[in-house]
Design an enzyme around this catalytic site. Sequence first.
Site, PDB file in Angstrom:
ATOM      1  N   GLU A  20     -20.665  28.043 -11.718  1.00 39.48           N
ATOM      2  CA  GLU A  20     -21.636  27.988 -10.595  1.00 39.48           C
ATOM      3  C   GLU A  20     -20.977  27.899  -9.612  1.00 39.48           C
ATOM      4  O   GLU A  20     -21.353  28.295  -8.262  1.00 39.48           O
ATOM      5  CB  GLU A  20     -23.168  27.024 -11.260  1.00 39.48           C
ATOM      6  CG  GLU A  20     -23.470  27.947 -12.636  1.00 39.48           C
ATOM      7  CD  GLU A  20     -24.844  27.422 -13.024  1.00 39.48           C
ATOM      8  OE1 GLU A  20     -26.161  27.208 -13.419  1.00 39.48           O
ATOM      9  OE2 GLU A  20     -23.837  26.109 -13.874  1.00 39.48           O
ATOM     10  N   LEU A  47      -1.757  -7.785   2.904  1.00 38.88           N
ATOM     11  CA  LEU A  47      -2.694  -9.505   2.088  1.00 38.88           C
ATOM     12  C   LEU A  47      -1.742 -10.235   2.000  1.00 38.88           C
ATOM     13  O   LEU A  47      -0.896 -10.026   1.541  1.00 38.88           O
ATOM     14  CB  LEU A  47      -4.031  -8.548   1.065  1.00 38.88           C
ATOM     15  CG  LEU A  47      -5.115  -7.960   1.793  1.00 38.88           C
ATOM     16  CD1 LEU A  47      -5.549  -7.407   0.096  1.00 38.88           C
ATOM     17  CD2 LEU A  47      -5.999  -8.777   2.002  1.00 38.88           C
ATOM     18  N   GLU A  92     -12.814  -7.951  -5.561  1.00 40.66           N
ATOM     19  CA  GLU A  92     -12.338  -5.695  -5.855  1.00 40.66           C
ATOM     20  C   GLU A  92     -11.267  -5.927  -6.320  1.00 40.66           C
ATOM     21  O   GLU A  92     -10.155  -6.427  -6.266  1.00 40.66           O
ATOM     22  CB  GLU A  92     -12.245  -5.366  -3.905  1.00 40.66           C
ATOM     23  CG  GLU A  92     -13.701  -5.665  -3.139  1.00 40.66           C
ATOM     24  CD  GLU A  92     -13.009  -5.042  -2.507  1.00 40.66           C
ATOM     25  OE1 GLU A  92     -12.894  -4.330  -2.099  1.00 40.66           O
ATOM     26  OE2 GLU A  92     -13.955  -5.891  -1.042  1.00 40.66           O
ATOM     27  N   LYS A  99      -7.866  -4.126  -6.784  1.00 36.25           N
ATOM     28  CA  LYS A  99      -6.854  -4.182  -5.512  1.00 36.25           C
ATOM     29  C   LYS A  99      -5.880  -2.527  -6.366  1.00 36.25           C
ATOM     30  O   LYS A  99      -5.084  -2.750  -7.361  1.00 36.25           O
ATOM     31  CB  LYS A  99      -6.169  -5.021  -5.578  1.00 36.25           C
ATOM     32  CG  LYS A  99      -4.661  -4.966  -4.573  1.00 36.25           C
ATOM     33  CD  LYS A  99      -4.034  -5.807  -3.801  1.00 36.25           C
ATOM     34  CE  LYS A  99      -3.431  -5.779  -3.097  1.00 36.25           C
ATOM     35  NZ  LYS A  99      -1.971  -4.854  -2.918  1.00 36.25           N
ATOM     36  N   ASP A 118      -3.544   0.611  -6.558  1.00 42.48           N
ATOM     37  CA  ASP A 118      -2.318   0.572  -6.107  1.00 42.48           C
ATOM     38  C   ASP A 118      -2.069   1.604  -6.217  1.00 42.48           C
ATOM     39  O   ASP A 118      -1.380   3.528  -6.669  1.00 42.48           O
ATOM     40  CB  ASP A 118      -2.091   0.402  -7.023  1.00 42.48           C
ATOM     41  CG  ASP A 118      -0.027  -0.104  -7.045  1.00 42.48           C
ATOM     42  OD1 ASP A 118       0.329  -0.299  -5.763  1.00 42.48           O
ATOM     43  OD2 ASP A 118       1.078   1.034  -8.048  1.00 42.48           O
ATOM     44  N   TYR A 152     -13.482   0.606   0.545  1.00 43.58           N
ATOM     45  CA  TYR A 152     -14.095  -0.880   0.482  1.00 43.58           C
ATOM     46  C   TYR A 152     -14.084  -1.781   2.140  1.00 43.58           C
ATOM     47  O   TYR A 152     -14.095  -2.970   1.546  1.00 43.58           O
ATOM     48  CB  TYR A 152     -12.708  -1.423  -0.304  1.00 43.58           C
ATOM     49  CG  TYR A 152     -11.038  -1.133   0.191  1.00 43.58           C
ATOM     50  CD1 TYR A 152     -10.737  -1.973   1.850  1.00 43.58           C
ATOM     51  CD2 TYR A 152     -10.460  -0.672  -0.378  1.00 43.58           C
ATOM     52  CE1 TYR A 152      -9.624  -1.330   1.932  1.00 43.58           C
ATOM     53  CE2 TYR A 152      -9.291   0.162   0.059  1.00 43.58           C
ATOM     54  CZ  TYR A 152      -8.792  -0.704   1.325  1.00 43.58           C
ATOM     55  OH  TYR A 152      -7.259  -0.591   1.038  1.00 43.58           O
ATOM     56  N   LYS A 204     -12.767 -11.580  -1.411  1.00 41.43           N
ATOM     57  CA  LYS A 204     -13.080 -11.072   0.193  1.00 41.43           C
ATOM     58  C   LYS A 204     -14.168 -12.223   0.187  1.00 41.43           C
ATOM     59  O   LYS A 204     -14.935 -12.274  -0.463  1.00 41.43           O
ATOM     60  CB  LYS A 204     -13.074  -9.832   0.734  1.00 41.43           C
ATOM     61  CG  LYS A 204     -12.217  -8.696   0.433  1.00 41.43           C
ATOM     62  CD  LYS A 204     -12.299  -7.804   1.089  1.00 41.43           C
ATOM     63  CE  LYS A 204     -11.330  -7.097   0.119  1.00 41.43           C
ATOM     64  NZ  LYS A 204     -11.824  -5.769   0.656  1.00 41.43           N
ATOM     65  N   LYS A 259      -2.131 -11.198  -7.690  1.00 39.75           N
ATOM     66  CA  LYS A 259      -1.419  -9.946  -8.347  1.00 39.75           C
ATOM     67  C   LYS A 259      -1.635 -10.660 -10.378  1.00 39.75           C
ATOM     68  O   LYS A 259      -1.308 -11.707 -10.096  1.00 39.75           O
ATOM     69  CB  LYS A 259      -0.337 -10.542  -7.738  1.00 39.75           C
ATOM     70  CG  LYS A 259      -0.170  -9.962  -5.932  1.00 39.75           C
ATOM     71  CD  LYS A 259      -0.188  -8.201  -6.277  1.00 39.75           C
ATOM     72  CE  LYS A 259      -0.007  -7.137  -4.366  1.00 39.75           C
ATOM     73  NZ  LYS A 259       1.585  -7.555  -4.641  1.00 39.75           N
ATOM     74  N   CYS A 317      36.192  -1.987  -3.187  1.00 42.07           N
ATOM     75  CA  CYS A 317      34.899  -1.008  -2.443  1.00 42.07           C
ATOM     76  C   CYS A 317      34.319   0.147  -3.137  1.00 42.07           C
ATOM     77  O   CYS A 317      35.544   1.221  -3.264  1.00 42.07           O
ATOM     78  CB  CYS A 317      34.514  -1.095  -1.410  1.00 42.07           C
ATOM     79  SG  CYS A 317      33.251   0.095  -0.689  1.00 42.07           S
ATOM     80  N   CYS A 366      34.744   2.973  -0.427  1.00 42.07           N
ATOM     81  CA  CYS A 366      35.664   3.186   0.660  1.00 42.07           C
ATOM     82  C   CYS A 366      36.978   3.110  -0.086  1.00 42.07           C
ATOM     83  O   CYS A 366      38.011   3.573   0.711  1.00 42.07           O
ATOM     84  CB  CYS A 366      35.537   3.043   1.682  1.00 42.07           C
ATOM     85  SG  CYS A 366      36.034   0.630   2.118  1.00 42.07           S
ATOM     86  N   CYS A 368      32.444  -5.726   0.389  1.00 44.08           N
ATOM     87  CA  CYS A 368      33.527  -4.651   1.066  1.00 44.08           C
ATOM     88  C   CYS A 368      33.896  -5.271   2.532  1.00 44.08           C
ATOM     89  O   CYS A 368      32.800  -5.812   3.418  1.00 44.08           O
ATOM     90  CB  CYS A 368      33.233  -3.481   1.001  1.00 44.08           C
ATOM     91  SG  CYS A 368      34.619  -2.354   2.327  1.00 44.08           S
ATOM     92  N   CYS A 401      33.188   0.228   6.767  1.00 45.82           N
ATOM     93  CA  CYS A 401      32.847   1.337   5.391  1.00 45.82           C
ATOM     94  C   CYS A 401      31.807   2.442   5.304  1.00 45.82           C
ATOM     95  O   CYS A 401      30.842   1.918   6.104  1.00 45.82           O
ATOM     96  CB  CYS A 401      32.997   0.349   4.458  1.00 45.82           C
ATOM     97  SG  CYS A 401      31.972   1.336   3.010  1.00 45.82           S
TER      98      CYS A 401
HETATM   99  P1  AMP Z   1      -0.282  -5.777   0.631  1.00 40.09           P
HETATM  100  O1  AMP Z   1       0.041  -4.608   0.739  1.00 40.09           O
HETATM  101  O2  AMP Z   1       0.246  -6.268  -0.608  1.00 40.09           O
HETATM  102  O3  AMP Z   1       0.009  -6.819   1.575  1.00 40.09           O
HETATM  103  O4  AMP Z   1      -1.942  -5.220   0.429  1.00 40.09           O
HETATM  104  C1  AMP Z   1      -2.273  -5.094   1.472  1.00 40.09           C
HETATM  105  C2  AMP Z   1      -3.386  -3.288   0.629  1.00 40.09           C
HETATM  106  O5  AMP Z   1      -3.948  -3.382  -0.004  1.00 40.09           O
HETATM  107  C3  AMP Z   1      -3.910  -3.326   2.133  1.00 40.09           C
HETATM  108  O6  AMP Z   1      -2.874  -2.353   2.606  1.00 40.09           O
HETATM  109  C4  AMP Z   1      -4.022  -1.687   1.314  1.00 40.09           C
HETATM  110  O7  AMP Z   1      -3.535  -0.355   0.973  1.00 40.09           O
HETATM  111  C5  AMP Z   1      -4.751  -2.308  -0.237  1.00 40.09           C
HETATM  112  N1  AMP Z   1      -5.328  -2.180  -0.925  1.00 40.09           N
HETATM  113  C6  AMP Z   1      -5.769  -2.555  -2.095  1.00 40.09           C
HETATM  114  N2  AMP Z   1      -7.259  -2.443  -3.219  1.00 40.09           N
HETATM  115  C7  AMP Z   1      -7.761  -2.883  -1.682  1.00 40.09           C
HETATM  116  C8  AMP Z   1      -9.400  -3.484  -1.228  1.00 40.09           C
HETATM  117  N3  AMP Z   1      -9.721  -2.960  -2.405  1.00 40.09           N
HETATM  118  N4  AMP Z   1      -9.133  -4.759  -0.238  1.00 40.09           N
HETATM  119  C9  AMP Z   1      -8.240  -4.112   0.648  1.00 40.09           C
HETATM  120  N5  AMP Z   1      -6.919  -3.696   0.687  1.00 40.09           N
HETATM  121  C10 AMP Z   1      -7.358  -3.081  -0.415  1.00 40.09           C
HETATM  122 ZN    ZN Z   2      33.276   0.577   1.611  1.00 41.79          ZN
END
Ligand code: AMP
Ligand code: ZN
Length: 672
Positions: free
Chosen positions: A39, A87, A117, A119, A121, A226, A289, A313, A407, A410, A425, A430
């Site tokens: 649809e 960050l 929040e 983070k 990846d 965010y 934050k 982390k 090396c 080279c 080296c 090289c």
């Molecule tokens: P870093 O690259 O490890 O210094 O972390 C900063 C990056 O975290 C930012 O550039 C964002 O791409 C990422 N990120 C992911 N989730 C969040 C969030 N909830 N708030 C702010 N940054 C975030």
């Molecule tokens: Zn070399």
Amino acid sequence: MKNLEQEQAEQKIKSLREKIREHEYNYFVLDDPRISDAEFDQLMQQLIKLESEFPSLVTSDSPTQRVGGEVLDEFEKVEHSTTMLSLDNAFNPADLREFDQRIQKNLTGQTYQYVVEHKIDGLSAVMRYDQGSFQLGATRGNGEIGEDISKNMKTIRSLPLKISDQASFELRGEIYLSKSEFARINKARLANDEATFANPRNAAAGSIRQLDSKIAANRNLSILVYDLISHSEKEFKTHLEVFAYLKNQGFKVNWHQSAENIEQVIKICQQWHEKREELDFEIDGLVIKLNNLADRQKLGATARSPRWAIAYKFPAQQKTTKIKDIEISVGRTGALTPTAVLEPVELAGSTVSRATLHNEDEIERKDIRIGDTALVQKAGDVIPEVVKIIKAERTGKEHQFIMPEHCPVCGSKVIRPEDEAVTRCTNISCPAQRKEGILHFVSRNAMNIDGIGPALVEQLLSNNLIEDYADLYFLKVSHLADLERMGQKSSQNVITAIKDSKDREFFRVLYALGIRHVGIGAARILADNFTSIAELESTSVEKLVEIAEIGPVIAESIVGFFQERHNQDLICRLKQAGIKLARKAEQSDKFLAGYKFVFTGSLENFTRSEVKDLVEKAGGRAVSSVSSQTDFLVSGKNPGSKYKQATELGVEILTEAEFEKLLAKEKTVTKK
Ligand code: AMP
Ligand code: ZN
């Protein structure tokens, strides 16, 4: 349908778009579809048909624009309105408590709240909306300049192209691929004999940087927003208010939870160690934050990261696997680095098949042998490493690794100075060193030259078109166009990119040179203390170590670099090529002497006392009220009555970005 009048068509198109938008929202944001795919497709087909009959009615925010199609030659560069910072990281509760202590100290006696929040990846992106319509999407790039990926971002179905609030604003979020989409894409690639992506993040990065937006459209990217950077109409007091607003406008907002104190934050972080497996996307931690936006202003940012936020982390993940071999690679400085080739394992969201072994001593210390079973670990972006060897698994068939005497690239003899852990080296020409040096020179934080990757550098070297990075500036389109896989068009693009890099900021040039131990941070410091390469060339170790952040190792390395004849020649040719080997604009350091500044509204990047300091350092004065004597009014968000006064008095008004340019001497001042 054919005979429909323009007006009727307009009505019909409008109502179709509204319907489609609503269904997109239900499906992609709420994850709660109300109609079948068939649809939905039918509505879309009707809209496509009508728009093709009345092409003048097509708008850039129409849902039909999501399918992609146009193939770009390259991405345009976009200057960010506000630098996209990194960050700071916290790895354990103690780091978080320390962060909280710093906040407490800066907000004496005040109460405050945190918002926690995910983070995600993925890749950060910035989006601009103009009167409620999606206008521009850009990557982070080097933080100051990103790339225009609007066409590809439009294919992200959870991102509204039109919202009800007719405002203009800028926001940020993370583009990512769900785990399930990642699996689907890799399966298809495998079936087609294509290389698979190592992890969802790489796959997302590869997809959003497709020049053909149709390919991006097929990858089903997602986005979670965010942060709101600016808004033309509204004033928000807290981060939670911002989230509520964005959600209400139909954005898919990042998961968030508020916390009254740091102990609550810690608890939330720990809960997510395990819970993260349940999510259909990868997170590598949580971001904490401050909720109150005025408090954020007060805290400001360092050159690298905001003081009001931190990334927690997750601890590294570990697994055991077999070491199949140990290989040697040769880096930019000639260092021979051993790398373990592993039986591939899934770790922290990616397939790990290599781990760094750093150097010979490390191999000895951990008693690593080829054929061993090893415990390996990986955290987020960090390069995987071997934690230890599981000795109980040894069969006796393992064998010792021996550092080569020559090396591997080279064939020159390698040396290992007695007091160093690194084997090198000794051949300055090289090819491995040259290649790495050139790749460093063109990299994003250095000269940021697009289109030059490992394959092209290898071709250029092996065809004797260049010997070092300075030679890049003497290349011609005809040189490149003859190379394999390089048509006329892409050759032209590369040459243009090389030419465009000639006026990079001085600190980037310093970093690009590839002086050992001079990272981007040290390069900035050097650029603050020396106005030109010529000045730096004639300095001494003693002078250099007087600079607080420069230690003896860096100092020796700098002086040594400029003494080397080959390097002097390199610099000479860079100069010939027209590279800026000095700070911009030959103004004196008191370049704002005699100028009066007034500030109004809230600034994004500075506190009031910071701007005052900066202006005074440059010889200017910051005063509190506007008069005919005022030279500049710097106007931030929500300016006050000073704005009107300045307009009436004909005082020049600067945005914050213009003010920053002025400070960076990228904009010149002239007295009225
Ligand atoms: P870093 O690259 O490890 O210094 O972390 C900063 C990056 O975290 C930012 O550039 C964002 O791409 C990422 N990120 C992911 N989730 C969040 C969030 N909830 N708030 C702010 N940054 C975030
Ligand atoms: Zn070399």
